[in-house]
Design an enzyme around this catalytic site. Structure first.
Site, PDB file in Angstrom:
ATOM      1  N   ARG A  53      -4.806  44.470  -5.698  1.00 17.54           N
ATOM      2  CA  ARG A  53      -4.148  43.918  -6.872  1.00 17.54           C
ATOM      3  C   ARG A  53      -4.874  44.471  -8.088  1.00 17.54           C
ATOM      4  NH1 ARG A  53      -8.542  42.585  -8.590  1.00 17.54           N
ATOM      5  NH2 ARG A  53      -7.459  41.550 -10.254  1.00 17.54           N
ATOM      6  N   ALA A  55      -3.396  46.056 -12.075  1.00 12.92           N
ATOM      7  CA  ALA A  55      -2.377  47.050 -12.429  1.00 12.92           C
ATOM      8  C   ALA A  55      -2.732  48.482 -12.030  1.00 12.92           C
ATOM      9  CB  ALA A  55      -2.082  46.945 -13.929  1.00 12.92           C
ATOM     10  N   ARG A  90       6.012  44.157  -6.772  1.00 12.84           N
ATOM     11  CA  ARG A  90       5.586  43.194  -7.803  1.00 12.84           C
ATOM     12  C   ARG A  90       6.164  43.661  -9.140  1.00 12.84           C
ATOM     13  NH1 ARG A  90      -0.581  41.663  -7.912  1.00 12.84           N
ATOM     14  NH2 ARG A  90       0.253  39.781  -8.923  1.00 12.84           N
ATOM     15  N   GLN A 202      -8.973  34.645  -8.749  1.00 14.98           N
ATOM     16  CA  GLN A 202      -9.532  36.002  -8.759  1.00 14.98           C
ATOM     17  C   GLN A 202     -10.865  36.041  -9.512  1.00 14.98           C
ATOM     18  OE1 GLN A 202      -6.199  35.394  -9.251  1.00 14.98           O
ATOM     19  NE2 GLN A 202      -5.001  37.263  -9.161  1.00 14.98           N
ATOM     20  N   ASP A 243      -1.528  43.583 -17.478  1.00  8.54           N
ATOM     21  CA  ASP A 243      -0.669  44.217 -16.479  1.00  8.54           C
ATOM     22  C   ASP A 243       0.455  44.992 -17.127  1.00  8.54           C
ATOM     23  OD1 ASP A 243      -1.868  41.555 -15.375  1.00  8.54           O
ATOM     24  OD2 ASP A 243      -1.560  42.879 -13.669  1.00  8.54           O
ATOM     25  N   ASN A 253      -0.534  39.254 -19.046  1.00  9.70           N
ATOM     26  CA  ASN A 253      -1.741  39.193 -18.228  1.00  9.70           C
ATOM     27  C   ASN A 253      -1.700  37.918 -17.400  1.00  9.70           C
ATOM     28  OD1 ASN A 253      -4.263  40.554 -17.545  1.00  9.70           O
ATOM     29  ND2 ASN A 253      -5.274  38.787 -18.456  1.00  9.70           N
TER      30      ASN A 253
HETATM   31  C1  LIG Z   1      -6.801  45.899 -14.899  1.00 10.48           C
HETATM   32  S1  LIG Z   1      -5.429  45.046 -14.338  1.00 10.48           S
HETATM   33  C2  LIG Z   1      -6.131  43.479 -14.098  1.00 10.48           C
HETATM   34  C3  LIG Z   1      -5.107  42.402 -14.189  1.00 10.48           C
HETATM   35  O1  LIG Z   1      -4.377  42.261 -12.966  1.00 10.48           O
HETATM   36  C4  LIG Z   1      -4.497  40.917 -12.531  1.00 10.48           C
HETATM   37  O2  LIG Z   1      -3.346  40.457 -11.936  1.00 10.48           O
HETATM   38  P1  LIG Z   1      -3.253  40.415 -10.319  1.00 10.48           P
HETATM   39  O3  LIG Z   1      -4.602  40.018  -9.801  1.00 10.48           O
HETATM   40  O4  LIG Z   1      -2.170  39.380 -10.059  1.00 10.48           O
HETATM   41  O5  LIG Z   1      -2.834  41.804  -9.901  1.00 10.48           O
HETATM   42  C5  LIG Z   1      -4.800  40.145 -13.795  1.00 10.48           C
HETATM   43  O6  LIG Z   1      -3.665  39.939 -14.589  1.00 10.48           O
HETATM   44  C6  LIG Z   1      -5.778  41.075 -14.423  1.00 10.48           C
HETATM   45  O7  LIG Z   1      -6.037  40.866 -15.784  1.00 10.48           O
END
Ligand SMILES: CSC[C@H]1O[C@H](OP(=O)(O)O)[C@H](O)[C@@H]1O
Length: 365
Positions: A53, A55, A90, A202, A243, A253
């Site tokens: 996960r 972006a 996604r 996370q 994102d 985000n």
């Molecule tokens: C550098 S992208 C990080 C960004 O992605 C995360 O989302 P996810 O864990 O659901 O993919 C989150 O929004 C982070 O800030």
């Protein structure tokens, strides 16, 4: 990023030269589990289940997913089918679309027999490009931490971050955490308030793990503590990832980012967003109206996964069985609440003028 002296990436080509290795992030911080992706479907499922996960990492994984599809069938139909399957995994992170469209554009122009080798070369370019980009984000963002330090009479620069925008979310370095690593490695005293980041945590499971492995001082806090800390002057700056950021600087985000931006504005705390150019959606201006927000399953809200005292990783219910739950995975912070954007090309205001100043080639597009 190095762990105990050994360099690691969040994704890499396996030794067989064709399958793709990933760190299974759903197993962190409890287990270090490396998984091998051997088909496009496995790559798609790794993105959907958030084994990978973030972006930039989602984009790189999708790019390699196309490679795995073309190994089996390099026809136009197979290319389109794999592109569509991976794009559907996604909806919010624009890197997914950016990487897949860049790959498809190049590969469609080639005869099928040349596509496999070209796809792997381009996927590696995308992954390595994100590493170089994030390294430069760290270099530019370092100036913001140094500026904050000059404004203090002593003690560490206290930084609040949300979710995980470290090397685990990218291929290496990270976006929001890249300046933190740069500052720490330069000997600047920093301390990071780590938002746990419900519902998937996370922050607690990935950012705390990353910072701990690198030796960066940090404190895990409940999401709802951020405003309190800012109100009491315990946060010198906020820095988060994104994102998808629109051409006028609206920022999508992880859910909860908007609330932190509101608290930061009220408390007079700078609110920075770190991003690579691949996360800018130039086709969109109004983030609130146009960025698709992923709705994930209710179980992520009603249940939590952790390790028991006995050492087993288990998922337990937080709410009565059958409790209805809503789970928007992202929110949109309007550009008006963003102090600065930190990109691989420099720092700019969260505005169309600011971004066009850093990406002038986009003005004529
Ligand atoms: C550098 S992208 C990080 C960004 O992605 C995360 O989302 P996810 O864990 O659901 O993919 C989150 O929004 C982070 O800030």
């Amino acid at each position: 990023m190095r762990i105990d002296g050994t360099p690691y990436r969040a994704i890499w080509l396996a030794e067989d030269g064709w399958s793709v290795s990933i760190i299974d992030q759903t197993r962190l911080p409890w287990d270090w589990a490396v998984a091998r992706l051997t088909t496009a479907e496995e790559a798609a499922e790794a993105i959907e289940t958030m084994r990978v996960r973030g972006a930039p990492l989602i984009g790189a994984t999708a790019a390699y997913g196309l490679c795995l599809a073309l190994r089996i069938d390099a026809s136009d139909a197979a290319l389109e089918a794999a592109h569509d399957r991976l794009l559907a995994t996604r909806p919010t992170a624009v890197n997914l679309r950016w990487a897949l469209e860049a790959m498809r554009e190049r590969l469609r122009a080639l005869p099928p027999p040349e596509r496999v080798a070209a796809s792997y070369a381009q996927a590696a370019e995308i992954a390595e490009g994100e590493v170089a980009t994030c390294r430069r984000i760290g270099e530019h963002g370092l100036a913001l931490i140094e500026e904050a330090r000059r404004g203090k009479s002593g003690g560490p620069v206290n930084i609040l971050t949300h979710c995980n925008a470290g090397w685990l979310a990218c291929v290496d370095w990270g976006t929001a955490l890249a300046p933190v690593y740069r500052a720490f490695d330069a000997g600047i005293p920093v301390h990071v308030w780590v938002d746990e980041t419900r519902p998937r945590n996370q922050g607690a499971s990935l950012t705390a793990w990353e910072l701990g492995k690198h030796g960066v001082p940090h404190t895990l806090v409940a999401d709802n503590a951020g405003g309190h800390l800012m109100q009491r002057g315990q946060v010198d700056l906020c820095i988060v990832g994104t994102d998808r950021t629109t051409r006028r600087g609206d920022v999508a985000n992880k859910i909860g980012t908007y609330l932190k931006a509101l608290a930061a504005r009220e408390a007079g705390v700078p609110f920075y967003v770190a991003l690579p150019g691949s996360t800018i959606d130039w086709t969109v201006a109004d983030g609130l109206a146009e960025i698709p927000i992923e709705e994930r399953g209710a179980a992520e809200v009603t249940h939590v996964t952790g390790r028991t005292a006995a050492g087993e990783v288990a998922t337990v219910a937080l709410a009565p069985e059958g409790t209805p739950a809503a789970n928007p995975a992202f929110d949109v912070t309007p550009a008006s609440l963003v102090t600065r954007l930190v990109t691989e090309r420099g720092i700019c205001p969260a505005s169309e003028e600011g971004l066009m100043g850093l990406y002038p080639e986009r003005a004529s597009a």
